[in-house]
Design a protein around this motif. Structure first.
Motif, mmCIF file in Angstrom:
data_model
loop_
_atom_site.group_PDB
_atom_site.id
_atom_site.type_symbol
_atom_site.label_atom_id
_atom_site.label_comp_id
_atom_site.label_asym_id
_atom_site.label_seq_id
_atom_site.Cartn_x
_atom_site.Cartn_y
_atom_site.Cartn_z
ATOM 1 N N TYR A 225 -3.963 -1.012 7.776
ATOM 2 C CA TYR A 225 -2.569 -0.571 7.700
ATOM 3 C C TYR A 225 -1.757 -1.555 8.543
ATOM 4 C CZ TYR A 225 1.714 2.085 8.125
ATOM 5 O OH TYR A 225 3.032 2.464 8.096
ATOM 6 N N TYR B 114 -6.163 -0.961 1.441
ATOM 7 C CA TYR B 114 -4.833 -0.630 1.964
ATOM 8 C C TYR B 114 -4.275 0.561 1.183
ATOM 9 C CZ TYR B 114 -3.792 -3.620 -2.014
ATOM 10 O OH TYR B 114 -3.755 -4.181 -3.274
ATOM 11 N N ASP B 115 -3.373 1.318 1.801
ATOM 12 C CA ASP B 115 -2.816 2.536 1.212
ATOM 13 C C ASP B 115 -1.613 2.307 0.303
ATOM 14 O OD1 ASP B 115 -4.558 4.415 2.236
ATOM 15 O OD2 ASP B 115 -3.323 4.896 3.962
ATOM 16 N N SER B 116 -0.848 1.265 0.575
ATOM 17 C CA SER B 116 0.427 1.084 -0.110
ATOM 18 C C SER B 116 0.630 -0.380 -0.467
ATOM 19 C CB SER B 116 1.558 1.545 0.811
ATOM 20 O OG SER B 116 2.799 1.069 0.368
ATOM 21 N N ASP C 208 2.137 -2.574 2.258
ATOM 22 C CA ASP C 208 1.380 -2.906 3.476
ATOM 23 C C ASP C 208 1.562 -4.387 3.803
ATOM 24 O OD1 ASP C 208 -0.865 -3.658 5.249
ATOM 25 O OD2 ASP C 208 -1.585 -1.639 4.842
ATOM 26 N N ASN D 257 -6.127 1.753 -2.063
ATOM 27 C CA ASN D 257 -6.811 3.032 -1.850
ATOM 28 C C ASN D 257 -6.535 3.963 -3.032
ATOM 29 O OD1 ASN D 257 -7.692 5.540 -0.969
ATOM 30 N ND2 ASN D 257 -6.638 5.451 0.991
ATOM 31 N N GLU E 234 -7.259 9.035 -1.052
ATOM 32 C CA GLU E 234 -6.127 9.707 -0.401
ATOM 33 C C GLU E 234 -5.682 8.854 0.763
ATOM 34 O OE1 GLU E 234 -7.564 12.911 2.807
ATOM 35 O OE2 GLU E 234 -8.263 13.390 0.788
ATOM 36 N N LYS E 235 -4.427 8.930 1.110
ATOM 37 C CA LYS E 235 -3.874 8.086 2.174
ATOM 38 C C LYS E 235 -4.590 8.325 3.497
ATOM 39 C CE LYS E 235 0.754 7.289 0.465
ATOM 40 N NZ LYS E 235 0.823 5.860 0.373
#
Length: 109
Positions: free
Chosen positions: A13, A40-42, A45, A66, A69-70
């Motif tokens: 992150y 990575y979540d987004s 990022d 990802n 789930e975050k």
């Protein structure tokens, strides 16, 4: 050619600076044939532009969004779900793990 033995999953992150050092440490310390899955979540990022640059010279690097789930646990599970090697190592991007011990652990396995 050695078979792929280890998948290294790294949740990130906004780790643009740290990921460079982490990949450098992996290259220096882990000789076991491996792939590196950075999750990575987004798409926002800040690690992503650095990963795109590093991917050009690190063929075993696989930046991944990802899909579970975050958060770190979701990123880890997402990385494990796509790992291709029989062994998986979860490592953090801030170099808090002692990567000098990985090849020794692999031999014990």
């Amino acid at each position: 050619m050695k078979p792929l033995l280890l998948s290294i999953v790294i949740p990130v992150y906004n780790e643009a600076e740290n990921i460079k050092l982490t990949l450098k440490s992996i290259k220096k310390n882990i000789k076991t044939k491996h792939e590196i899955i950075v999750v990575y979540d987004s798409k926002k990022d800040t690690t992503i532009p650095t990963l795109k640059i590093l991917k050009k010279t690190t063929k075993n690097l696989f930046p991944t969004l990802n899909s579970v789930e975050k958060g770190p646990s979701g990123a880890i599970r997402s990385g494990i779900s796509i790992a291709r090697a029989p062994l998986v190592l979860v490592s953090m991007a801030d170099l808090c793990d002692d990567l000098t011990q990985v090849d020794k652990m692999i031999k014990l396995l």
